[in-house]
Design an enzyme around this catalytic site. Structure first.
Site, PDB file in Angstrom:
ATOM      1  N   LYS A 181      61.799  23.790  37.127  1.00 24.24           N
ATOM      2  CA  LYS A 181      62.440  23.307  38.357  1.00 24.24           C
ATOM      3  C   LYS A 181      61.451  23.111  39.502  1.00 24.24           C
ATOM      4  CE  LYS A 181      66.897  23.358  37.143  1.00 24.24           C
ATOM      5  NZ  LYS A 181      67.248  24.553  36.401  1.00 24.24           N
ATOM      6  N   GLU A 205      71.662  23.001  45.685  1.00 23.79           N
ATOM      7  CA  GLU A 205      72.667  23.639  44.835  1.00 23.79           C
ATOM      8  C   GLU A 205      71.896  24.332  43.716  1.00 23.79           C
ATOM      9  OE1 GLU A 205      71.505  20.701  44.209  1.00 23.79           O
ATOM     10  OE2 GLU A 205      71.173  20.897  42.052  1.00 23.79           O
ATOM     11  N   SER A 230      61.758  25.359  28.672  1.00 24.55           N
ATOM     12  CA  SER A 230      61.959  25.055  30.095  1.00 24.55           C
ATOM     13  C   SER A 230      61.814  26.268  31.008  1.00 24.55           C
ATOM     14  CB  SER A 230      63.333  24.412  30.294  1.00 24.55           C
ATOM     15  OG  SER A 230      64.350  25.242  29.762  1.00 24.55           O
TER      16      SER A 230
HETATM   17  C1  LIG Z   1      68.176  24.597  35.273  1.00 24.34           C
HETATM   18  C2  LIG Z   1      67.595  24.888  33.977  1.00 24.34           C
HETATM   19  C3  LIG Z   1      67.836  24.056  32.858  1.00 24.34           C
HETATM   20  C4  LIG Z   1      68.781  22.888  32.871  1.00 24.34           C
HETATM   21  O1  LIG Z   1      68.495  21.885  33.795  1.00 24.34           O
HETATM   22  P1  LIG Z   1      67.937  20.474  33.360  1.00 24.34           P
HETATM   23  O2  LIG Z   1      68.054  19.656  34.599  1.00 24.34           O
HETATM   24  O3  LIG Z   1      68.783  19.966  32.250  1.00 24.34           O
HETATM   25  O4  LIG Z   1      66.543  20.658  32.951  1.00 24.34           O
HETATM   26  C5  LIG Z   1      67.189  24.346  31.678  1.00 24.34           C
HETATM   27  N1  LIG Z   1      66.371  25.413  31.563  1.00 24.34           N
HETATM   28  C6  LIG Z   1      66.127  26.243  32.603  1.00 24.34           C
HETATM   29  C7  LIG Z   1      65.208  27.408  32.402  1.00 24.34           C
HETATM   30  C8  LIG Z   1      66.717  26.006  33.838  1.00 24.34           C
HETATM   31  O5  LIG Z   1      66.478  26.840  34.848  1.00 24.34           O
END
Ligand SMILES: *Cc1c(COP(=O)(O)O)cnc(C)c1O
Length: 430
Positions: A88, A110, A379
């Site tokens: 993020k 948000e 992610s």
């Molecule tokens: C917010 C988040 C996501 C999902 O958001 P995307 O916009 O689909 O990337 C995925 N993994 C983590 C660790 C997150 O914090």
């Protein structure tokens, strides 16, 4: 690179907002159009991600798991190693550079899992901006450690207590705030959703992920990967990981959504495949939404707060409609299993969101050949999920523990029976 006419991606996207927000979105659009072809701006952005967030993040091979599963070689793109623990921050750092240029003093956001709120609070502290973060009250509870840190960093966290008390309600509330504060406030939208230009703008910054994967794969694998896999909440980490491979037909792109408990209404967050979702307009844009026949947005469920959202990026909805990106889903149970595999075999603690990509990626790798390579976008890291994970790893761990304890007690009793003068005997008689 992704680009659009009027913010439209096939039949999806657009800008459906109250009149009062139009000037701010147009200003943002103009600025973005100027900057996207400006190589010095991209260099400024890259330098910030390097100095503040530790980029480039590594591409890590998973030799033990690849051997265990017996298919393709598995690699992880380590977005979990970013400052604040997820991808993020890539988007937040980019938008922070825009806020600096616009001269605004306040930012709002948000957040679902809290990772976007945390990244926003971090950049607000660093730049001396005021920050307000909207978060569904259910998520405030599920992701309390992030709420704690946001407040310590000086941000105001506002729990949103209506609707399903999750991300979609937080997004509505942030748009409402922005309509009243647009003169001095920038809305740092956290994913590739919402009114144009956000889907394209957020993808533009997250693209750094696939740029790096490409360069690293060339060096470490000696070729492009055969597949790239990512989880899909709003779609930003997936688009970031896919972006630079869109024009490479040999690279299969797979998005993994939250299969939740079942495919019954309210029990999952599957928008991109099957026919559970349908096109609609809400929250400022057109995409595939989970909704009932009257267009009322549905409830969602995921074990991972960051995937618990009714809409999805219009960019991704279009790529799936055109057949360039495949979509699948992983259930809560499959996700906890993948999570445990990664921990036990490779010593990496993934976020529950990212564990969806692991579940989908492991299943795909098993069907592939040993000389092929699959990159899974990790992610985020799992620290924030400690209590949810402890709850979700159920029964099984607890039963194993009990079984071991019972065996140990029996063993002790047996030993003390063989040694009547021993202390154990004395204690048990006493
Ligand atoms: C917010 C988040 C996501 C999902 O958001 P995307 O916009 O689909 O990337 C995925 N993994 C983590 C660790 C997150 O914090």
């Amino acid at each position: 690179m992704i680009s659009s006419e009027q913010g439209l991606f096939g039949e999806f996207g657009g800008r459906y907002v109250p009149e009062i927000l139009r000037p701010a979105l147009c200003q943002l659009e103009d600025m973005y159009q100027q900057l996207r072809s400006d190589e010095t701006f991209w260099q400024e952005y890259l330098q910030l991600t390097q100095e503040f967030s530790g980029r480039p993040t590594p591409l890590t091979a998973l030799p033990r798991l690849s051997e265990l599963l017996g298919g393709a070689k598995i690699w992880l793109k380590r977005e979990d190693l970013n400052h604040s623990g997820a991808h993020k921050i890539n988007n937040v750092l980019g938008q922070a550079l825009l806020v600096k240029r616009m001269g605004k003093q306040r930012i709002i956001a948000e957040t679902g899992a809290g990772q976007h709120g945390l990244a926003t609070a971090i950049i607000a502290a660093r730049m001396g901006l005021q920050a307000t973060i909207y978060m569904g009250s259910e998520d405030v509870e599920r992701q309390y450690s992030n709420v704690f840190w946001m407040r310590q960093l000086g941000a105001e966290v506002v729990p949103v207590n209506h609707g399903s008390c999750t991300l979609k309600d937080a997004l509505d509330e942030a748009l409402r705030d922005w309509a009243a504060s647009v003169d001095d406030t920038h809305y740092v939208l956290g994913t590739a959703c919402g009114p144009a230009p956000f889907p394209e703008l957020v993808t533009y910054f997250q693209r750094v992920i696939s740029q790096e994967i490409r360069a690293q794969a060339k060096h470490q694998i000696g070729a492009l990967p055969n597949a790239v896999v990512a989880c899909v909440g709003g779609g930003s980490n997936a688009l970031g990981a896919f972006c630079d491979f869109l024009d490479e037909p040999s690279v299969r792109l797979l998005g993994v959504e939250a299969g939740g408990r079942s495919q019954q209404p309210g029990q999952h967050s599957i928008r991109l495949h099957g026919d559970l979702a349908s096109p609609g307009i809400a929250q400022g844009y057109k995409t595939l939404f989970l909704q009932n026949r009257n267009g009322q947005l549905g409830e969602t469920h995921s074990i991972a707060a960051g995937l618990d959202y009714v809409g999805v990026s219009p960019v991704l909805a279009d790529l799936v409609a055109r057949g360039r990106v495949d979509a699948t889903s992983a259930t809560d149970a499959e996700v906890t299993h993948a999570f445990q595999l990664l921990m036990r075999y490779e010593g990496i603690i993934p976020a529950l969101e990212s564990s969806h990509a692991l579940a989908g990626g492991f299943a795909l790798a098993k069907e592939m050949q040993p000389q092929e390579h699959v990159v899974i976008n990790l992610s985020g890291r799992g620290d924030k999920d400690i209590f949810n994970i402890a709850q979700a790893l159920p029964q099984q761990e607890w039963l194993d523990f009990l079984e071991r304890e019972v065996a140990r007690t029996e063993q002790r009793l047996k030993e003390s029976a063989q040694c009547p003068n021993g202390e154990e005997q004395y204690v048990s008689n006493g």
